[in-house]
Design an enzyme around this catalytic site. Sequence first.
Site, PDB file in Angstrom:
ATOM      1  N   HIS A 299       3.170   2.540  13.359  1.00  0.00           N
ATOM      2  CA  HIS A 299       2.211   3.642  13.504  1.00  0.00           C
ATOM      3  C   HIS A 299       2.694   4.742  14.448  1.00  0.00           C
ATOM      4  O   HIS A 299       1.951   5.669  14.752  1.00  0.00           O
ATOM      5  CB  HIS A 299       0.806   3.154  13.889  1.00  0.00           C
ATOM      6  CG  HIS A 299       0.088   2.507  12.733  1.00  0.00           C
ATOM      7  ND1 HIS A 299      -1.266   2.339  12.696  1.00  0.00           N
ATOM      8  CD2 HIS A 299       0.563   2.016  11.567  1.00  0.00           C
ATOM      9  CE1 HIS A 299      -1.605   1.748  11.553  1.00  0.00           C
ATOM     10  NE2 HIS A 299      -0.503   1.533  10.856  1.00  0.00           N
TER      11      HIS A 299
ATOM     12  N   GLU B  46      -5.254   1.713   2.395  1.00  0.00           N
ATOM     13  CA  GLU B  46      -5.155   0.514   3.233  1.00  0.00           C
ATOM     14  C   GLU B  46      -5.414   0.860   4.686  1.00  0.00           C
ATOM     15  O   GLU B  46      -6.079   0.126   5.413  1.00  0.00           O
ATOM     16  CB  GLU B  46      -3.761  -0.121   3.089  1.00  0.00           C
ATOM     17  CG  GLU B  46      -3.636  -1.503   3.739  1.00  0.00           C
ATOM     18  CD  GLU B  46      -3.197  -1.489   5.209  1.00  0.00           C
ATOM     19  OE1 GLU B  46      -3.219  -2.560   5.836  1.00  0.00           O
ATOM     20  OE2 GLU B  46      -2.837  -0.412   5.750  1.00  0.00           O
ATOM     21  N   GLU B  47      -4.868   2.000   5.110  1.00  0.00           N
ATOM     22  CA  GLU B  47      -4.899   2.344   6.534  1.00  0.00           C
ATOM     23  C   GLU B  47      -6.302   2.699   7.039  1.00  0.00           C
ATOM     24  O   GLU B  47      -6.524   2.814   8.230  1.00  0.00           O
ATOM     25  CB  GLU B  47      -3.925   3.499   6.833  1.00  0.00           C
ATOM     26  CG  GLU B  47      -2.454   3.174   6.575  1.00  0.00           C
ATOM     27  CD  GLU B  47      -1.872   2.171   7.563  1.00  0.00           C
ATOM     28  OE1 GLU B  47      -2.577   1.734   8.489  1.00  0.00           O
ATOM     29  OE2 GLU B  47      -0.688   1.811   7.388  1.00  0.00           O
TER      30      GLU B  47
ATOM     31  N   ASP C 249       5.666   1.881   7.110  1.00  0.00           N
ATOM     32  CA  ASP C 249       4.370   1.256   6.827  1.00  0.00           C
ATOM     33  C   ASP C 249       3.674   2.116   5.783  1.00  0.00           C
ATOM     34  O   ASP C 249       3.104   3.144   6.138  1.00  0.00           O
ATOM     35  CB  ASP C 249       3.568   1.165   8.125  1.00  0.00           C
ATOM     36  CG  ASP C 249       2.187   0.568   7.949  1.00  0.00           C
ATOM     37  OD1 ASP C 249       1.902   0.054   6.868  1.00  0.00           O
ATOM     38  OD2 ASP C 249       1.397   0.623   8.915  1.00  0.00           O
TER      39      ASP C 249
ATOM     40  N   HIS D  84       0.815  -1.215   0.000  1.00  0.00           N
ATOM     41  CA  HIS D  84       0.000   0.000   0.000  1.00  0.00           C
ATOM     42  C   HIS D  84       0.847   1.263   0.000  1.00  0.00           C
ATOM     43  O   HIS D  84       1.902   1.331   0.630  1.00  0.00           O
ATOM     44  CB  HIS D  84      -1.043  -0.006   1.124  1.00  0.00           C
ATOM     45  CG  HIS D  84      -0.547   0.030   2.531  1.00  0.00           C
ATOM     46  ND1 HIS D  84      -0.343   1.210   3.208  1.00  0.00           N
ATOM     47  CD2 HIS D  84      -0.247  -0.953   3.414  1.00  0.00           C
ATOM     48  CE1 HIS D  84       0.048   0.944   4.453  1.00  0.00           C
ATOM     49  NE2 HIS D  84       0.119  -0.359   4.605  1.00  0.00           N
TER      50      HIS D  84
HETATM   51 CO    CO Z   1      -0.421   0.494   8.939  1.00  0.00          CO
HETATM   52 ZN    ZN Z   2       0.663  -1.323   6.409  1.00  0.00          ZN
END
Ligand code: CO
Ligand code: ZN
Length: 333
Positions: A301, A192-193, A162, A61
């Site tokens: 995160h 995605e998140e 990420d 992503h």
């Molecule tokens: Co994430």
């Molecule tokens: Zn991810």
Amino acid sequence: MKELLKDLVEIPAPSGYENQVRNYIRQSIEPLVDEIRVDSMGNLLAVRRKNGAMRLMLVAHMDEIGLMVTHIDRQGFARFVSLGGVMPIHCVGGRVRFLNGVQGVIGVEKNPTSYEIPPLEKLFIDVGAANAEECPLRIGDVAVFERPFLDLGKRAVSKAMDDRVGVAVLIETLRRMEKSEFEIYFVFSVQEEVGVRGATVAAFGVEPDLGLAVDVTATGDTPKGHKMEVRLGAGPAVKIRDAGMLADPRIIHWMVQTAEKAKIPYQREILEFGGTDARAIQLSRSGVPAGVLSIPCRYVHAPSEMVDMEDVENAVKLLLRLLQTPPRLDSHS
Ligand code: CO
Ligand code: ZN
């Protein structure tokens, strides 16, 4: 590959606003693929054709977690909601950068009697404006954490590992691969998140025979960390389960066997929370065998997510081997 990763993580691209990073990826891979297009939601799909071969969907992503302005008060302070899993503990005192270039700091309502972690509603963004008229923000403006790439040698840190590290793994794989036993859709997904939204429509459109997401996973290797058998530097991880999926046993077997044959270090991963785009692939249409190649990442995160470059390199190596070795998917026996 560190240079590629650095370029990717420095581009701001919160969920729903992936344009800049998509343009960068498109430019990097366009000459390497047979076909490239952007679908209606903004997913970037690049195809390496192979007639008659199994169709494999690889996905990483493009988006990162971020913030969105909901309200600006008369003094010019902006309230916000999160785009994806932003945790208040990582916000106070942090800096943010809006897509329009405006920068600000995150403050918290005073509560001198408590050191408790405040909820997001108690936080605000201060862009240095004296009042609402001076505040250059509008409702709906989006920001990402402002935190430069940090090179620690073997390890690297960024606000957006990420999942730019997954994006880097796919780009590098595409650069190094000669031929493959699959027809491959390299998918760089959006949103995605906020709940694997981009991958959901991409998987429907691609209609793959099997799918793999490349994404980060948490680790259990920090002081008094969550009990988890994944650590930095011990190789990429083969996901067995997370909160969103039970990886297909045939895909797990394929990944483990291939890693062992190639003597590439790997780890078996169980993540008790979180999920990836692989869930969307697995549940697409009438179901698709799917799994995840995970990059171990500390502080997922937080604005300082840490990966080990050797794990990243080994993820590329394993992916290249997997592309030479189609799995058997004929039965569940
Ligand atoms: Co994430
Ligand atoms: Zn991810």
